[in-house]
Design a protein around this motif. Structure first.
Motif, PDB file in Angstrom:
ATOM      1  N   MET A  13       0.843  -1.188   0.000  1.00 44.68           N
ATOM      2  CA  MET A  13       0.000   0.000   0.000  1.00 44.68           C
ATOM      3  C   MET A  13       0.880   1.240   0.000  1.00 44.68           C
ATOM      4  SD  MET A  13      -2.686   1.411   2.898  1.00 44.68           S
ATOM      5  CE  MET A  13      -3.960   0.200   2.669  1.00 44.68           C
ATOM      6  N   ARG A  14       0.585   2.152  -0.891  1.00 44.84           N
ATOM      7  CA  ARG A  14       1.157   3.500  -0.824  1.00 44.84           C
ATOM      8  C   ARG A  14       0.126   4.346  -0.099  1.00 44.84           C
ATOM      9  NH1 ARG A  14       2.673   5.818  -6.253  1.00 44.84           N
ATOM     10  NH2 ARG A  14       3.542   7.377  -4.879  1.00 44.84           N
ATOM     11  N   TRP A  15       0.510   4.965   1.008  1.00 43.38           N
ATOM     12  CA  TRP A  15      -0.410   5.646   1.908  1.00 43.38           C
ATOM     13  C   TRP A  15       0.124   7.033   2.196  1.00 43.38           C
ATOM     14  CZ3 TRP A  15      -5.104   5.113   3.952  1.00 43.38           C
ATOM     15  CH2 TRP A  15      -5.418   5.739   5.150  1.00 43.38           C
ATOM     16  N   GLY A  16      -0.715   8.039   2.129  1.00 41.19           N
ATOM     17  CA  GLY A  16      -0.250   9.392   2.428  1.00 41.19           C
ATOM     18  C   GLY A  16      -1.389  10.380   2.490  1.00 41.19           C
ATOM     19  N   ARG A  17      -1.014  11.646   2.592  1.00 40.34           N
ATOM     20  CA  ARG A  17      -1.973  12.741   2.707  1.00 40.34           C
ATOM     21  C   ARG A  17      -1.750  13.756   1.606  1.00 40.34           C
ATOM     22  NH1 ARG A  17      -0.881  12.985   9.059  1.00 40.34           N
ATOM     23  NH2 ARG A  17       1.143  12.504   8.228  1.00 40.34           N
ATOM     24  N   ALA A  18      -2.805  14.415   1.216  1.00 44.93           N
ATOM     25  CA  ALA A  18      -2.737  15.581   0.337  1.00 44.93           C
ATOM     26  C   ALA A  18      -3.247  16.752   1.169  1.00 44.93           C
ATOM     27  CB  ALA A  18      -3.593  15.379  -0.908  1.00 44.93           C
ATOM     28  N   PHE A  19      -2.352  17.674   1.488  1.00 44.85           N
ATOM     29  CA  PHE A  19      -2.735  18.836   2.290  1.00 44.85           C
ATOM     30  C   PHE A  19      -3.341  19.903   1.398  1.00 44.85           C
ATOM     31  CE2 PHE A  19       0.353  16.730   4.997  1.00 44.85           C
ATOM     32  CZ  PHE A  19      -0.276  16.790   6.218  1.00 44.85           C
ATOM     33  N   ASN A  20      -4.078  20.820   1.992  1.00 47.26           N
ATOM     34  CA  ASN A  20      -4.790  21.856   1.257  1.00 47.26           C
ATOM     35  C   ASN A  20      -4.114  23.204   1.509  1.00 47.26           C
ATOM     36  OD1 ASN A  20      -6.718  23.085  -0.311  1.00 47.26           O
ATOM     37  ND2 ASN A  20      -8.254  23.181   1.297  1.00 47.26           N
ATOM     38  N   ASN A  21      -2.941  23.398   0.906  1.00 43.92           N
ATOM     39  CA  ASN A  21      -2.191  24.636   1.048  1.00 43.92           C
ATOM     40  C   ASN A  21      -2.187  25.381  -0.275  1.00 43.92           C
ATOM     41  OD1 ASN A  21      -1.415  24.004   3.709  1.00 43.92           O
ATOM     42  ND2 ASN A  21       0.245  22.739   2.946  1.00 43.92           N
ATOM     43  N   LYS A  22      -2.092  26.685  -0.209  1.00 40.03           N
ATOM     44  CA  LYS A  22      -1.976  27.521  -1.400  1.00 40.03           C
ATOM     45  C   LYS A  22      -0.720  28.362  -1.258  1.00 40.03           C
ATOM     46  CE  LYS A  22      -5.928  26.060  -2.860  1.00 40.03           C
ATOM     47  NZ  LYS A  22      -5.846  24.717  -3.304  1.00 40.03           N
ATOM     48  N   ALA A  23       0.092  28.405  -2.321  1.00 35.79           N
ATOM     49  CA  ALA A  23       1.332  29.179  -2.315  1.00 35.79           C
ATOM     50  C   ALA A  23       1.151  30.434  -3.164  1.00 35.79           C
ATOM     51  CB  ALA A  23       2.474  28.339  -2.869  1.00 35.79           C
ATOM     52  N   PHE A  24       1.626  31.547  -2.651  1.00 42.25           N
ATOM     53  CA  PHE A  24       1.620  32.813  -3.362  1.00 42.25           C
ATOM     54  C   PHE A  24       3.087  33.231  -3.516  1.00 42.25           C
ATOM     55  CE2 PHE A  24      -2.206  32.402  -0.853  1.00 42.25           C
ATOM     56  CZ  PHE A  24      -3.187  32.585  -1.804  1.00 42.25           C
ATOM     57  N   THR A  25       3.560  33.315  -4.746  1.00 42.58           N
ATOM     58  CA  THR A  25       4.961  33.606  -5.013  1.00 42.58           C
ATOM     59  C   THR A  25       5.082  34.989  -5.645  1.00 42.58           C
ATOM     60  OG1 THR A  25       5.352  31.257  -5.394  1.00 42.58           O
ATOM     61  CG2 THR A  25       7.036  32.771  -6.186  1.00 42.58           C
ATOM     62  N   SER A  26       5.973  35.809  -5.080  1.00 40.01           N
ATOM     63  CA  SER A  26       6.215  37.153  -5.607  1.00 40.01           C
ATOM     64  C   SER A  26       6.884  37.051  -6.965  1.00 40.01           C
ATOM     65  CB  SER A  26       7.106  37.941  -4.648  1.00 40.01           C
ATOM     66  OG  SER A  26       7.563  39.132  -5.274  1.00 40.01           O
ATOM     67  N   VAL A  27       6.370  37.789  -7.940  1.00 41.42           N
ATOM     68  CA  VAL A  27       6.999  37.806  -9.262  1.00 41.42           C
ATOM     69  C   VAL A  27       8.297  38.599  -9.248  1.00 41.42           C
ATOM     70  CG1 VAL A  27       4.846  37.452 -10.516  1.00 41.42           C
ATOM     71  CG2 VAL A  27       5.618  39.783 -10.018  1.00 41.42           C
ATOM     72  N   PHE A  28       8.512  39.418  -8.215  1.00 44.44           N
ATOM     73  CA  PHE A  28       9.709  40.249  -8.141  1.00 44.44           C
ATOM     74  C   PHE A  28      10.851  39.565  -7.374  1.00 44.44           C
ATOM     75  CE2 PHE A  28       6.058  43.165  -8.387  1.00 44.44           C
ATOM     76  CZ  PHE A  28       6.329  43.722  -9.630  1.00 44.44           C
ATOM     77  N   THR A  29      10.538  38.915  -6.240  1.00 42.93           N
ATOM     78  CA  THR A  29      11.593  38.368  -5.382  1.00 42.93           C
ATOM     79  C   THR A  29      11.550  36.845  -5.262  1.00 42.93           C
ATOM     80  OG1 THR A  29      10.237  38.488  -3.392  1.00 42.93           O
ATOM     81  CG2 THR A  29      11.540  40.463  -3.977  1.00 42.93           C
ATOM     82  N   ASN A  30      10.508  36.205  -5.778  1.00 43.43           N
ATOM     83  CA  ASN A  30      10.279  34.768  -5.628  1.00 43.43           C
ATOM     84  C   ASN A  30      10.061  34.348  -4.180  1.00 43.43           C
ATOM     85  OD1 ASN A  30      10.075  33.778  -8.208  1.00 43.43           O
ATOM     86  ND2 ASN A  30      12.286  33.679  -8.481  1.00 43.43           N
ATOM     87  N   ALA A  31       9.869  35.302  -3.272  1.00 43.96           N
ATOM     88  CA  ALA A  31       9.502  34.971  -1.899  1.00 43.96           C
ATOM     89  C   ALA A  31       8.110  34.351  -1.913  1.00 43.96           C
ATOM     90  CB  ALA A  31       9.522  36.212  -1.019  1.00 43.96           C
ATOM     91  N   GLN A  32       7.891  33.418  -1.000  1.00 45.68           N
ATOM     92  CA  GLN A  32       6.597  32.736  -0.962  1.00 45.68           C
ATOM     93  C   GLN A  32       5.885  32.979   0.356  1.00 45.68           C
ATOM     94  OE1 GLN A  32       7.375  28.548  -1.755  1.00 45.68           O
ATOM     95  NE2 GLN A  32       6.297  28.793  -3.692  1.00 45.68           N
ATOM     96  N   GLN A  33       4.582  33.057   0.261  1.00 45.56           N
ATOM     97  CA  GLN A  33       3.706  32.999   1.422  1.00 45.56           C
ATOM     98  C   GLN A  33       2.807  31.787   1.211  1.00 45.56           C
ATOM     99  OE1 GLN A  33       1.607  36.713   1.666  1.00 45.56           O
ATOM    100  NE2 GLN A  33       3.313  37.744   2.661  1.00 45.56           N
ATOM    101  N   ILE A  34       2.661  30.995   2.265  1.00 43.87           N
ATOM    102  CA  ILE A  34       1.845  29.781   2.188  1.00 43.87           C
ATOM    103  C   ILE A  34       0.641  29.961   3.089  1.00 43.87           C
ATOM    104  CG2 ILE A  34       1.801  27.275   2.479  1.00 43.87           C
ATOM    105  CD1 ILE A  34       3.837  28.250   0.387  1.00 43.87           C
TER     106      ILE A  34
END
Length: 193
Positions: A13-34
């Motif tokens: 069995m392959r067993w795992g989770r899919a979390f419900n996160n959204k990433a927002f990436t800056s087009v200027f600095t590539n910094a991310q907010q999750i």
């Protein structure tokens, strides 16, 4: 909802989770907010090998009873099947949709759950993130993942002796590999809610 057939076990069995996160990436600095949200779910792929006639019939009639993705079934985690009975345990107070679950009804001053144990609340399978010891009144706070999707009501039962996930197939297609005396099959599933 269908109970898992007694006597049908997967080989892998392959067993795992899919979390419900959204990433927002800056087009200027590539910094991310999750940003994280409730709605994570369990997923698995079960592989069945060298099924005899009886086991193959159990597998194909399970899928037939489910009518593909339309039906749901209880899947019990085989490797972490539950804890010994420490009392009738319930949610203590009105809960919230988060990763913390207040509980009552445990044997007092006892290690009641271990890190990695599974519990089921409101038909949602949860993994315990840290050891849990009840206090002198039999109360304990349980850290869980994924987050609770729905706030459980005060007094909702916590199933820790035989936890389960409610699953559904991820596709309506089903086929097995048939040989002269044996068969193989695969089921891809995800948590249903």
């Amino acid at each position: 909802m269908i109970e898992w057939p007694e006597g049908l076990y997967c080989d892998r069995m392959r067993w795992g989770r899919a979390f419900n996160n959204k990433a927002f990436t800056s087009v200027f600095t590539n910094a991310q907010q999750i940003r994280t949200y409730p709605g994570a779910y369990w997923k698995c792929t079960m592989q069945f090998q060298n099924l005899n006639d009886r086991e193959e019939r159990l597998l194909t009639t399970l899928v037939g009873s489910l009518q593909g993705m339309a039906g749901t079934f209880k899947l019990y985690p085989w490797r972490r099947s539950g804890r010994p009975d420490h009392g009738t345990v319930r949610v203590n107070g009105n809960g919230n949709a988060s990763g913390t679950l207040p509980s009552r009804g445990w044997q007092p001053s006892t290690l009641v759950l271990r890190m990695g144990d599974y519990i089921t609340v409101n038909d949602q399978l949860l993994e315990v993130l840290a050891d849990v010891t009840s206090n002198g009144q039999g109360n304990a706070t349980i850290q869980v993942a994924p987050w609770l999707r729905l706030p459980p009501a005060d007094g909702t039962e916590i199933n820790y002796t035989r936890p389960f996930a409610i699953m559904r197939l991820t596709s309506d297609d089903e086929e097995n590999t048939i040989r002269s005396a044996m068969a193989d099959g695969t089921l891809d599933c995800r948590e249903a809610f």
